[in-house]
Design a protein around this motif. Structure first.
Motif, PDB file in Angstrom:
ATOM      1  N   VAL A  89      15.695  58.763  94.889  1.00 33.33           N
ATOM      2  CA  VAL A  89      14.644  58.106  95.674  1.00 33.33           C
ATOM      3  C   VAL A  89      15.260  57.066  96.605  1.00 33.33           C
ATOM      4  CG1 VAL A  89      12.658  56.548  95.496  1.00 33.33           C
ATOM      5  CG2 VAL A  89      12.804  58.554  94.013  1.00 33.33           C
ATOM      6  N   THR A  90      16.187  56.276  96.071  1.00 31.86           N
ATOM      7  CA  THR A  90      16.853  55.269  96.897  1.00 31.86           C
ATOM      8  C   THR A  90      17.621  55.927  98.040  1.00 31.86           C
ATOM      9  OG1 THR A  90      17.044  53.805  94.995  1.00 31.86           O
ATOM     10  CG2 THR A  90      18.506  53.356  96.865  1.00 31.86           C
ATOM     11  N   ALA A  91      18.299  57.028  97.739  1.00 34.56           N
ATOM     12  CA  ALA A  91      19.056  57.735  98.771  1.00 34.56           C
ATOM     13  C   ALA A  91      18.134  58.215  99.889  1.00 34.56           C
ATOM     14  CB  ALA A  91      19.814  58.911  98.157  1.00 34.56           C
ATOM     15  N   VAL A  92      16.997  58.773  99.526  1.00 33.03           N
ATOM     16  CA  VAL A  92      16.049  59.254 100.543  1.00 33.03           C
ATOM     17  C   VAL A  92      15.554  58.090 101.407  1.00 33.03           C
ATOM     18  CG1 VAL A  92      13.735  60.231 100.857  1.00 33.03           C
ATOM     19  CG2 VAL A  92      15.337  61.302  99.265  1.00 33.03           C
ATOM     20  N   LEU A  95      18.461  56.727 103.673  1.00 30.26           N
ATOM     21  CA  LEU A  95      18.782  57.720 104.707  1.00 30.26           C
ATOM     22  C   LEU A  95      17.672  57.785 105.752  1.00 30.26           C
ATOM     23  CD1 LEU A  95      20.368  60.544 102.541  1.00 30.26           C
ATOM     24  CD2 LEU A  95      21.529  59.075 104.212  1.00 30.26           C
ATOM     25  N   ALA A  96      16.421  57.661 105.328  1.00 32.11           N
ATOM     26  CA  ALA A  96      15.309  57.652 106.281  1.00 32.11           C
ATOM     27  C   ALA A  96      15.386  56.428 107.189  1.00 32.11           C
ATOM     28  CB  ALA A  96      13.973  57.682 105.526  1.00 32.11           C
ATOM     29  N   VAL A  97      15.707  55.261 106.625  1.00 35.34           N
ATOM     30  CA  VAL A  97      15.841  54.051 107.437  1.00 35.34           C
ATOM     31  C   VAL A  97      16.977  54.217 108.445  1.00 35.34           C
ATOM     32  CG1 VAL A  97      16.471  51.602 107.356  1.00 35.34           C
ATOM     33  CG2 VAL A  97      14.817  52.517 105.719  1.00 35.34           C
ATOM     34  N   THR A  99      18.212  57.009 109.639  1.00 40.03           N
ATOM     35  CA  THR A  99      17.831  58.020 110.626  1.00 40.03           C
ATOM     36  C   THR A  99      16.861  57.452 111.659  1.00 40.03           C
ATOM     37  OG1 THR A  99      18.133  59.768 108.980  1.00 40.03           O
ATOM     38  CG2 THR A  99      16.807  60.317 110.918  1.00 40.03           C
ATOM     39  N   LEU A 100      15.835  56.738 111.186  1.00 39.02           N
ATOM     40  CA  LEU A 100      14.861  56.160 112.111  1.00 39.02           C
ATOM     41  C   LEU A 100      15.506  55.110 113.013  1.00 39.02           C
ATOM     42  CD1 LEU A 100      11.761  55.878 109.759  1.00 39.02           C
ATOM     43  CD2 LEU A 100      12.119  57.499 111.643  1.00 39.02           C
ATOM     44  N   THR A 101      16.436  54.345 112.462  1.00 34.78           N
ATOM     45  CA  THR A 101      17.146  53.351 113.272  1.00 34.78           C
ATOM     46  C   THR A 101      17.988  54.037 114.341  1.00 34.78           C
ATOM     47  OG1 THR A 101      17.248  51.879 111.375  1.00 34.78           O
ATOM     48  CG2 THR A 101      18.737  51.395 113.183  1.00 34.78           C
ATOM     49  N   SER A 102      18.661  55.098 113.968  1.00 34.25           N
ATOM     50  CA  SER A 102      19.478  55.837 114.940  1.00 34.25           C
ATOM     51  C   SER A 102      18.612  56.442 116.036  1.00 34.25           C
ATOM     52  CB  SER A 102      20.276  56.930 114.236  1.00 34.25           C
ATOM     53  OG  SER A 102      21.255  56.366 113.404  1.00 34.25           O
ATOM     54  N   ILE A 103      17.445  56.971 115.647  1.00 36.48           N
ATOM     55  CA  ILE A 103      16.530  57.548 116.641  1.00 36.48           C
ATOM     56  C   ILE A 103      15.990  56.459 117.561  1.00 36.48           C
ATOM     57  CG2 ILE A 103      14.264  58.661 116.912  1.00 36.48           C
ATOM     58  CD1 ILE A 103      14.944  60.277 114.356  1.00 36.48           C
ATOM     59  N   ALA A 104      15.591  55.329 116.985  1.00 33.76           N
ATOM     60  CA  ALA A 104      15.035  54.234 117.790  1.00 33.76           C
ATOM     61  C   ALA A 104      16.068  53.673 118.761  1.00 33.76           C
ATOM     62  CB  ALA A 104      14.520  53.123 116.876  1.00 33.76           C
ATOM     63  N   TRP A 112      25.809  53.147 107.240  1.00 30.08           N
ATOM     64  CA  TRP A 112      25.801  52.147 106.175  1.00 30.08           C
ATOM     65  C   TRP A 112      25.198  52.644 104.869  1.00 30.08           C
ATOM     66  CZ3 TRP A 112      20.994  51.163 104.410  1.00 30.08           C
ATOM     67  CH2 TRP A 112      19.924  51.402 105.267  1.00 30.08           C
ATOM     68  N   PRO A 113      24.331  53.702 104.830  1.00 24.90           N
ATOM     69  CA  PRO A 113      23.787  54.146 103.542  1.00 24.90           C
ATOM     70  C   PRO A 113      24.865  54.539 102.532  1.00 24.90           C
ATOM     71  CG  PRO A 113      22.465  55.053 105.298  1.00 24.90           C
ATOM     72  CD  PRO A 113      23.663  54.398 105.937  1.00 24.90           C
ATOM     73  N   PHE A 114      26.045  54.884 103.046  1.00 17.02           N
ATOM     74  CA  PHE A 114      27.139  55.222 102.129  1.00 17.02           C
ATOM     75  C   PHE A 114      27.393  54.093 101.135  1.00 17.02           C
ATOM     76  CE2 PHE A 114      31.595  54.698 101.015  1.00 17.02           C
ATOM     77  CZ  PHE A 114      31.814  55.867 100.310  1.00 17.02           C
ATOM     78  N   TRP A 115      27.318  52.846 101.594  1.00 19.91           N
ATOM     79  CA  TRP A 115      27.624  51.696 100.739  1.00 19.91           C
ATOM     80  C   TRP A 115      26.528  51.436  99.710  1.00 19.91           C
ATOM     81  CZ3 TRP A 115      32.432  50.787 100.744  1.00 19.91           C
ATOM     82  CH2 TRP A 115      33.179  51.024 101.893  1.00 19.91           C
ATOM     83  N   VAL A 116      25.369  52.015  99.921  1.00 20.50           N
ATOM     84  CA  VAL A 116      24.278  51.872  98.959  1.00 20.50           C
ATOM     85  C   VAL A 116      24.326  53.010  97.940  1.00 20.50           C
ATOM     86  CG1 VAL A 116      21.767  51.783  98.682  1.00 20.50           C
ATOM     87  CG2 VAL A 116      22.834  50.698 100.668  1.00 20.50           C
TER      88      VAL A 116
END
Length: 139
Positions: A89-92, A95-97, A99-104, A112-116
């Motif tokens: 759940v945390t990974a999803v 990753l969604a944050v 992805t949305l940041t990259s799109i925006a 950075w999700p790798f570090w989480v």
């Protein structure tokens, strides 16, 4: 409980109060019975007075099943499967944050999700492999 004539401490009274609350929640005590016993618990001076308040109630589940071994998973006391679900759940979410940041930003952002999810996933993998080999998981 220790010998009935010995003086009880505040922690002993609180433990009995918590047990009474559990028994009321389970439906073994009415609210009136709980209130009366709770007042007596906090007024009790000895272990004997405290024991009298719970002698007609079943033992807590933990004491009743004391022969059952406790298995530590190193995941906050939950199962390894629950830890995997939490990780997923945390990974999803992260990753969604990302992805949305990259799109925006219209630009591929630093991953950075790798570090989480990376270190947490590595620990879960090590625990899974340890369990598969019949050893206790890391804690």
């Amino acid at each position: 409980m220790p010998e009935p004539h010995l003086r009880a401490a505040d922690a002993d009274r609180s433990a009995v109060a918590a047990r009474l609350g559990d028994q009321m929640s389970a439906g073994r005590l009415t609210v009136a019975e709980y209130d009366e016993r709770l007042a007596r618990a906090y007024a009790a001076r000895t272990y004997g007075e405290l024991a009298a308040l719970t002698e007609d109630l079943p033992l807590p589940a933990v004491q009743a099943r004391s022969a059952t071994p406790v298995v530590r998973t190193g995941c906050g006391g939950g199962s390894l499967e629950a830890a995997r679900r939490s990780w997923a759940v945390t990974a999803v979410v992260v990753l969604a944050v990302w992805t949305l940041t990259s799109i925006a930003q219209a630009d591929l952002q630093y991953f950075w999700p790798f570090w989480v999810i990376g270190p947490w996933g590595a620990v879960l993998l090590a625990q899974t492999l340890a369990r598969g080999r019949g050893r206790q998981p890391l804690s």
